[in-house]
Scaffold this motif. Structure first.
Motif, mmCIF file in Angstrom:
data_model
loop_
_atom_site.group_PDB
_atom_site.id
_atom_site.type_symbol
_atom_site.label_atom_id
_atom_site.label_comp_id
_atom_site.label_asym_id
_atom_site.label_seq_id
_atom_site.Cartn_x
_atom_site.Cartn_y
_atom_site.Cartn_z
ATOM 1 N N ALA A 27 -1.191 4.970 -1.910
ATOM 2 C CA ALA A 27 -0.851 5.151 -3.247
ATOM 3 C C ALA A 27 -1.427 4.129 -4.188
ATOM 4 O O ALA A 27 -1.641 4.071 -5.358
ATOM 5 C CB ALA A 27 0.824 5.203 -3.463
ATOM 6 N N ASP A 28 -1.705 2.695 -3.331
ATOM 7 C CA ASP A 28 -2.219 1.649 -4.121
ATOM 8 C C ASP A 28 -3.373 1.122 -3.329
ATOM 9 O O ASP A 28 -3.058 0.480 -2.102
ATOM 10 C CB ASP A 28 -1.337 0.513 -4.561
ATOM 11 N N VAL A 29 -4.607 1.191 -3.410
ATOM 12 C CA VAL A 29 -5.669 0.462 -2.842
ATOM 13 C C VAL A 29 -6.541 -0.429 -3.931
ATOM 14 O O VAL A 29 -7.158 0.150 -4.565
ATOM 15 C CB VAL A 29 -6.709 1.359 -2.147
ATOM 16 N N ASN A 30 -6.083 -1.466 -3.923
ATOM 17 C CA ASN A 30 -6.694 -2.428 -4.891
ATOM 18 C C ASN A 30 -6.374 -2.050 -6.259
ATOM 19 O O ASN A 30 -7.225 -2.266 -7.187
ATOM 20 C CB ASN A 30 -8.065 -2.866 -4.537
ATOM 21 N N GLY A 31 -5.105 -1.348 -6.430
ATOM 22 C CA GLY A 31 -4.884 -0.914 -7.860
ATOM 23 C C GLY A 31 -5.238 0.629 -8.160
ATOM 24 O O GLY A 31 -4.842 0.960 -9.173
ATOM 25 N N LEU A 71 -14.394 1.471 -1.881
ATOM 26 C CA LEU A 71 -13.411 0.491 -1.637
ATOM 27 C C LEU A 71 -13.040 0.269 0.110
ATOM 28 O O LEU A 71 -12.737 -0.929 0.512
ATOM 29 C CB LEU A 71 -11.785 1.261 -1.983
ATOM 30 N N LEU A 72 -13.353 1.245 0.679
ATOM 31 C CA LEU A 72 -12.968 1.169 2.455
ATOM 32 C C LEU A 72 -13.868 2.189 2.700
ATOM 33 O O LEU A 72 -14.233 3.472 2.090
ATOM 34 C CB LEU A 72 -11.563 1.638 2.708
ATOM 35 N N PRO A 77 -15.228 -3.418 3.132
ATOM 36 C CA PRO A 77 -16.452 -4.294 2.683
ATOM 37 C C PRO A 77 -15.924 -5.731 2.018
ATOM 38 O O PRO A 77 -16.811 -6.597 2.254
ATOM 39 C CB PRO A 77 -17.208 -3.208 1.772
ATOM 40 N N SER A 78 -14.901 -5.643 1.093
ATOM 41 C CA SER A 78 -14.496 -6.728 0.582
ATOM 42 C C SER A 78 -13.079 -6.738 0.918
ATOM 43 O O SER A 78 -12.393 -5.667 0.910
ATOM 44 C CB SER A 78 -14.887 -7.072 -0.834
ATOM 45 N N THR A 79 -12.583 -7.790 0.562
ATOM 46 C CA THR A 79 -10.723 -7.614 0.981
ATOM 47 C C THR A 79 -10.077 -6.501 0.023
ATOM 48 O O THR A 79 -10.470 -6.570 -1.100
ATOM 49 C CB THR A 79 -10.336 -9.186 0.524
ATOM 50 N N VAL A 80 -9.244 -5.936 0.690
ATOM 51 C CA VAL A 80 -8.608 -4.739 0.264
ATOM 52 C C VAL A 80 -7.183 -5.242 0.397
ATOM 53 O O VAL A 80 -6.803 -5.299 1.582
ATOM 54 C CB VAL A 80 -9.025 -3.529 0.729
ATOM 55 N N THR A 81 -6.236 -4.619 -0.462
ATOM 56 C CA THR A 81 -4.993 -4.856 -0.505
ATOM 57 C C THR A 81 -4.170 -3.334 -0.719
ATOM 58 O O THR A 81 -4.507 -2.645 -1.720
ATOM 59 C CB THR A 81 -4.229 -5.743 -1.317
ATOM 60 N N LEU A 82 -3.469 -2.718 0.339
ATOM 61 C CA LEU A 82 -2.710 -1.588 0.469
ATOM 62 C C LEU A 82 -1.283 -1.833 -0.079
ATOM 63 O O LEU A 82 -0.820 -2.714 0.466
ATOM 64 C CB LEU A 82 -2.889 -0.918 1.920
ATOM 65 N N ALA A 106 2.427 0.298 4.453
ATOM 66 C CA ALA A 106 2.774 -0.901 3.617
ATOM 67 C C ALA A 106 4.485 -0.652 2.956
ATOM 68 O O ALA A 106 4.582 -0.157 1.726
ATOM 69 C CB ALA A 106 2.327 -0.997 2.080
ATOM 70 N N PHE A 107 5.274 -0.399 3.926
ATOM 71 C CA PHE A 107 6.678 0.225 3.508
ATOM 72 C C PHE A 107 7.563 -0.828 2.726
ATOM 73 O O PHE A 107 7.981 -0.698 1.814
ATOM 74 C CB PHE A 107 7.442 0.598 4.918
ATOM 75 N N THR A 108 7.370 -2.272 3.156
ATOM 76 C CA THR A 108 7.984 -3.164 2.173
ATOM 77 C C THR A 108 6.986 -4.395 1.694
ATOM 78 O O THR A 108 7.501 -4.899 0.719
ATOM 79 C CB THR A 108 9.150 -4.046 3.351
#
Length: 229
Positions: A52-56, A98-99, A125-130, A204-206
């Motif tokens: 639902a959220d991959v780098n926004g 993104l990935l 490829p570059s840092t990604v936040t899930l 990314a549950f919590t």
């Protein structure tokens, strides 16, 4: 009879989070155990991998949960598409990568039924936040995002609760049984059996999950599919 169909290039509105998915998935007796484009959540697509959220960016589909605002429609949807039979790219709404993903799907015999293996490797490829609605402030255990399985309407009983880290989770209905396994690290089971039936091996549950630049996240999700009678 095919045990499952794989829709590799769905023609979907961007707001539904276009991505490859499995549907229908069947038991050995032919009972269909997935649902797609349901009226309540039309962005639920059989069995699929999405976040639902991959780098926004929203690759799940539907409205985006925004802290302090709740669910709102935004122009933040991305898509996942194949570039070869086993390679995929996760893109933002402007077509930027993104990935990248390496995916393998297999079906093998299992006692009382058969087993689906869904293995994936996500490289950043570059840092990604899930993230998930939960990491963005939604309460109630809405930590979904990862390999998600939407079942047909009906009644189901689960062997674990939402948010469980049990090694496996079994979902039983009147006609079929699904046993999920493959959690790693801080993964948790996202589970719904009331308003709809669905199971997600949530990444990314919590807390948000960061994939550093150049690194790869590996998961091997297995689902044993059995007829009850």
């Amino acid at each position: 009879m095919n045990l499952y169909d794989y829709v590799s290039e769905p023609d979907l509105d961007i707001r539904l989070g276009p991505r490859p998915y499995l549907h229908p998935v069947r038991t050995l007796k032919g009972t269909v155990v997935t649902d797609t484009l349901p009226f309540d959540h039309p962005w639920h697509l059989g069995a699929s991998l999405t976040v639902a959220d991959v780098n926004g960016w929203n690759l799940w589909g539907g409205r985006t949960f925004v802290r302090g605002e709740g669910y709102v429609w935004r122009e933040d949807h991305g898509r996942i598409r194949h570039t070869s039979p086993e390679d995929l790219v996760w893109e933002d709404g402007e077509g930027r990568t993104l990935l990248t993903e390496r995916r393998r799907i297999a079906a093998t015999p299992s006692s009382g039924g058969w087993e689906l293996s869904f293995s994936y490797a996500l490289t950043a490829p570059s840092t990604v936040t899930l993230g998930s609605p939960a990491t963005n402030g939604r309460t109630g255990g809405a930590g979904y995002g990862g390999f998600f399985w939407r079942c047909p309407p009906g009644k189901a009983f689960a062997s674990a609760e939402n948010g469980s880290a049990d090694p496996s989770l079994t979902l039983t209905t009147d006609s079929y049984r699904l046993t999920f396994s493959g959690l790693r690290d801080a993964d948790r089971w996202f589970l719904r059996t009331d308003d709809y039936i669905g199971v997600c091996a949530a990444l990314a549950f919590t807390d948000p999950l960061v994939i550093p630049a150049g690194e790869t996240l590996h998961r091997d999700i297995r689902v044993r599919i059995e007829d009850v009678h």
